[in-house]
Design a protein around this motif. Structure first.
Motif, PDB file in Angstrom:
ATOM      1  N   LYS A 115      38.031  60.885  41.824  1.00 37.59           N
ATOM      2  CA  LYS A 115      38.430  60.586  43.203  1.00 37.59           C
ATOM      3  C   LYS A 115      39.796  61.198  43.504  1.00 37.59           C
ATOM      4  O   LYS A 115      40.002  61.791  44.570  1.00 37.59           O
ATOM      5  CB  LYS A 115      38.479  59.068  43.420  1.00 37.59           C
ATOM      6  CG  LYS A 115      37.115  58.416  43.521  1.00 37.59           C
ATOM      7  CD  LYS A 115      37.203  56.898  43.535  1.00 37.59           C
ATOM      8  CE  LYS A 115      37.866  56.390  44.787  1.00 37.59           C
ATOM      9  NZ  LYS A 115      37.853  54.895  44.842  1.00 37.59           N
ATOM     10  N   TYR A 116      40.691  61.067  42.552  1.00 40.19           N
ATOM     11  CA  TYR A 116      42.042  61.611  42.741  1.00 40.19           C
ATOM     12  C   TYR A 116      42.004  63.138  42.883  1.00 40.19           C
ATOM     13  O   TYR A 116      42.638  63.713  43.768  1.00 40.19           O
ATOM     14  CB  TYR A 116      42.933  61.210  41.568  1.00 40.19           C
ATOM     15  CG  TYR A 116      44.363  61.665  41.683  1.00 40.19           C
ATOM     16  CD1 TYR A 116      45.229  61.081  42.608  1.00 40.19           C
ATOM     17  CD2 TYR A 116      44.860  62.685  40.869  1.00 40.19           C
ATOM     18  CE1 TYR A 116      46.549  61.500  42.715  1.00 40.19           C
ATOM     19  CE2 TYR A 116      46.175  63.104  40.969  1.00 40.19           C
ATOM     20  CZ  TYR A 116      47.011  62.506  41.892  1.00 40.19           C
ATOM     21  OH  TYR A 116      48.312  62.925  42.005  1.00 40.19           O
ATOM     22  N   SER A 119      34.619  58.294  39.036  1.00 36.16           N
ATOM     23  CA  SER A 119      35.777  57.780  38.307  1.00 36.16           C
ATOM     24  C   SER A 119      37.029  57.903  39.161  1.00 36.16           C
ATOM     25  O   SER A 119      37.080  58.701  40.115  1.00 36.16           O
ATOM     26  CB  SER A 119      35.970  58.552  36.997  1.00 36.16           C
ATOM     27  OG  SER A 119      36.379  59.887  37.264  1.00 36.16           O
ATOM     28  N   GLU A 120      38.044  57.147  38.819  1.00 40.76           N
ATOM     29  CA  GLU A 120      39.312  57.204  39.548  1.00 40.76           C
ATOM     30  C   GLU A 120      39.921  58.599  39.454  1.00 40.76           C
ATOM     31  O   GLU A 120      40.502  59.104  40.419  1.00 40.76           O
ATOM     32  CB  GLU A 120      40.283  56.157  38.997  1.00 40.76           C
ATOM     33  CG  GLU A 120      39.931  54.732  39.378  1.00 40.76           C
ATOM     34  CD  GLU A 120      39.869  54.534  40.886  1.00 40.76           C
ATOM     35  OE1 GLU A 120      40.804  54.980  41.589  1.00 40.76           O
ATOM     36  OE2 GLU A 120      38.868  53.957  41.371  1.00 40.76           O
ATOM     37  N   GLU A 121      39.770  59.219  38.299  1.00 39.08           N
ATOM     38  CA  GLU A 121      40.327  60.570  38.122  1.00 39.08           C
ATOM     39  C   GLU A 121      39.612  61.576  39.016  1.00 39.08           C
ATOM     40  O   GLU A 121      40.252  62.436  39.636  1.00 39.08           O
ATOM     41  CB  GLU A 121      40.212  61.003  36.657  1.00 39.08           C
ATOM     42  CG  GLU A 121      40.870  62.349  36.376  1.00 39.08           C
ATOM     43  CD  GLU A 121      40.834  62.723  34.901  1.00 39.08           C
ATOM     44  OE1 GLU A 121      41.221  63.860  34.580  1.00 39.08           O
ATOM     45  OE2 GLU A 121      40.412  61.886  34.078  1.00 39.08           O
ATOM     46  N   GLU A 125      51.528  56.895  44.050  1.00 41.31           N
ATOM     47  CA  GLU A 125      50.325  57.521  43.495  1.00 41.31           C
ATOM     48  C   GLU A 125      50.676  58.810  42.769  1.00 41.31           C
ATOM     49  O   GLU A 125      50.145  59.100  41.688  1.00 41.31           O
ATOM     50  CB  GLU A 125      49.308  57.787  44.614  1.00 41.31           C
ATOM     51  CG  GLU A 125      47.961  58.285  44.112  1.00 41.31           C
ATOM     52  CD  GLU A 125      46.940  58.442  45.216  1.00 41.31           C
ATOM     53  OE1 GLU A 125      45.738  58.327  44.927  1.00 41.31           O
ATOM     54  OE2 GLU A 125      47.340  58.699  46.381  1.00 41.31           O
TER      55      GLU A 125
END
Length: 527
Positions: A444-445, A440-442, A498
């Motif tokens: 990855k972040y 998920s993007e979260e 970001e």
């Protein structure tokens, strides 16, 4: 700005227990009696049937002892034999640690209730036996792969007030006695074990007992010993991740207590490894305490900022820990930032920022140096965020102009290094996605944050403060260094964007909006 991460979760007890008493100090007749009892009562195979036999035998000895004490309250010789027998039964119950799957049965038989009651036994030796038994039953190695049975046992102990009784027992133990000193260690170990299984015990033990008060008194003792070390470790566990305990201990003058504890090492190093770990525990506790706003205020009033700067100037082993404490103190608290500048903190912090740190065995480790860098970057970002105008702001900005803008050079050096690290992690994550791994993007972040993105964001924020100051020399230097690294202002904008997009609302929607508005100004300035 996000808070610095909490101190690393504590390891299992690393303090060494006090030495056991020598055989010469023990009543030999008691040892002989115990040996005879064990010979006449060999332990059978561990199963439910054996458990019931052990439990029944234990309850009989307990009832016998209770009856003898009631009948002859003033004649110890009349119940001495029953006490030896009860001691023997408690020792035999320790074998249950080899079969934690039987813990639910131990609870259903009511034996846990009886063991808990013995923590308050009139004979301190019996109470110590009960503590030792609970320590064995809840040992980390025993419960490691037996979560459910361990949970049943600990729930029963909590319901039967074992937590309260364990702490009450601490109050009557004397550290100068070898047996009782060892029992203090066992009691603290048992409390730690209970917390490991049932984290809610962390706040329960502080709400319902005087454990924090006991730990505070133990920490105040000047001489080092293993129980003082363990007390520091337990306090760190209680304060970690518990705002309630942080506020409670802060209200008990806990900030001052910890400042006094670390002040003993401002100009000297711990003599041994265990003592060094104790001091690190103190700093862990201090950093946890500095999460609530009211404790930051207490820290400033108690001249904690000044003490940390003194520790840094002394260049002893606590140097890095002092920087860490300052990082926590200055985050989101302008009064601490102002005090830091007023007491010449910039003169102390910026040499460290430039890489001039004292030589010791710690800073030979790459990760230690990196952590110091990250803490100092966070500290400087906090200063810019907490001091928005006036002469203090000018003093802070002037640091980046002096000596041909060498601090801007250093900042851009760090920016490039962390930027490259984050790019490598981003490429790695992209390859995983191409290989059909779902991320998920979260996630990855968060993984990029762990790889240095958070520090890169703070560097970009500092650059934003420098750029919006509109100082021509600093702007020209930043432009030049970006160009040399084949970077542009857009690269900085992207990092800030970001950061802006992932600012959470943990501190409320108004604080989120304020933080995002500040970052948006930096983004606009880098157009």
């Amino acid at each position: 700005m996000e808070l610095p991460p909490l101190p690393t979760k504590r390891k299992r007890a690393s303090a060494s227990p006090p030495p056991l008493p020598s055989v010469d100090t023990v009543d030999l007749s008691l040892l002989e009696a115990l040996e005879q009892a064990q010979q006449h009562n060999p332990v059978e195979t561990l199963d439910l049937k054996t458990l019931k036999k052990l439990a029944l035998s234990f309850e009989r000895r307990l009832n016998s002892n209770t009856a003898a004490r009631l009948k002859y309250p003033d004649q110890p010789e009349k119940f001495a034999d029953s006490e030896i027998e009860l001691h023997d039964e408690l020792q035999k119950l320790k074998i249950l640690a080899a079969a934690p799957e039987l813990y639910p049965d131990l609870v259903s038989l009511g034996t846990v209730n009886s063991i808990s009651a013995l923590l308050n036994h009139d004979n301190t030796d019996i109470a110590i036996d009960a503590v030792s038994l609970l320590q064995d039953l809840t040992d980390a190695d025993v419960i490691e792969d037996n979560d459910e049975p361990a949970q049943v046992l600990v729930d029963a102990l909590v319901e039967n007030n074992a937590v309260e009784l364990l702490v009450q027992n601490l109050a009557r133990l004397n550290d100068s006695d070898l047996d009782e000193s060892s029992a203090i260690y066992s009691t603290l170990s048992t409390i730690e074990n209970l917390i490991e299984v049932k984290p809610s015990v962390t706040e329960l033990v502080c709400e319902k007992t005087k454990l924090l008060k006991w730990l505070q008194a133990r920490i105040k003792v000047r001489e080092f010993d293993s129980n003082k070390q363990y007390a520091s470790e337990i306090l760190a566990i209680l304060l970690q991740n518990s705002a309630a305990n942080q506020k409670r201990f802060g209200g008990m003058n806990g900030v001052d207590t910890l400042l006094q504890a670390v002040a003993m090492y401002k100009s000297k190093d711990p003599k041994m490894e265990d003592e060094e770990e104790m001091v690190e525990n103190f700093f862990d506790c201090l950093c946890c305490l500095l999460m609530p706003l009211e404790n930051k205020e207490r820290f400033v009033k108690a001249e904690g900022v000044e003490l940390m700067i003194i520790i840094m100037n002394q260049k002893k082993s606590c140097y890095g820990s002092a920087i860490r404490a300052l990082d926590f103190a200055l985050t989101n608290y302008p009064p601490a930032c102002e005090r830091f500048i007023d007491v010449m903190g910039l003169k102390t912090a910026f040499p460290a920022f430039m890489g001039k740190i004292p030589l010791n065995k710690k800073n030979k480790k790459k990760r230690y140096k990196e952590e110091l860098e990250e803490r100092l970057i966070s500290l400087i970002a906090s200063l810019f965020g907490g001091i928005l105008r006036g002469s203090r702001r000018e003093r802070l900005l002037s640091k980046f102009v002096e000596n041909e803008c060498e601090k801007v050079d250093r900042l851009m050096e760090l920016y490039t290094r962390y930027s490259n690290r984050v790019k490598e992690e981003t490429e790695r994550l992209n390859r995983l996605v191409l290989d059909d791994f779902e991320i998920s993007e979260e996630d990855k972040y968060n993984q990029k944050l762990d790889s240095g993105l958070y520090t890169l964001q703070l560097i970009a924020v500092i650059l934003g403060h420098l750029w919006t100051s509109e100082h021509p020399r600093m702007r020209a230097r930043i432009e030049l260094l970006l160009k040399q690294q084949k970077l542009t202002r857009k690269d900085v904008k992207d990092i800030l964007q970001e950061y802006h997009d992932f600012i959470g609302d943990l501190d409320g929607p108004e604080e989120k909006e304020r933080a995002q508005s500040k970052i948006q100004k930096f983004i606009a300035a880098f157009r």
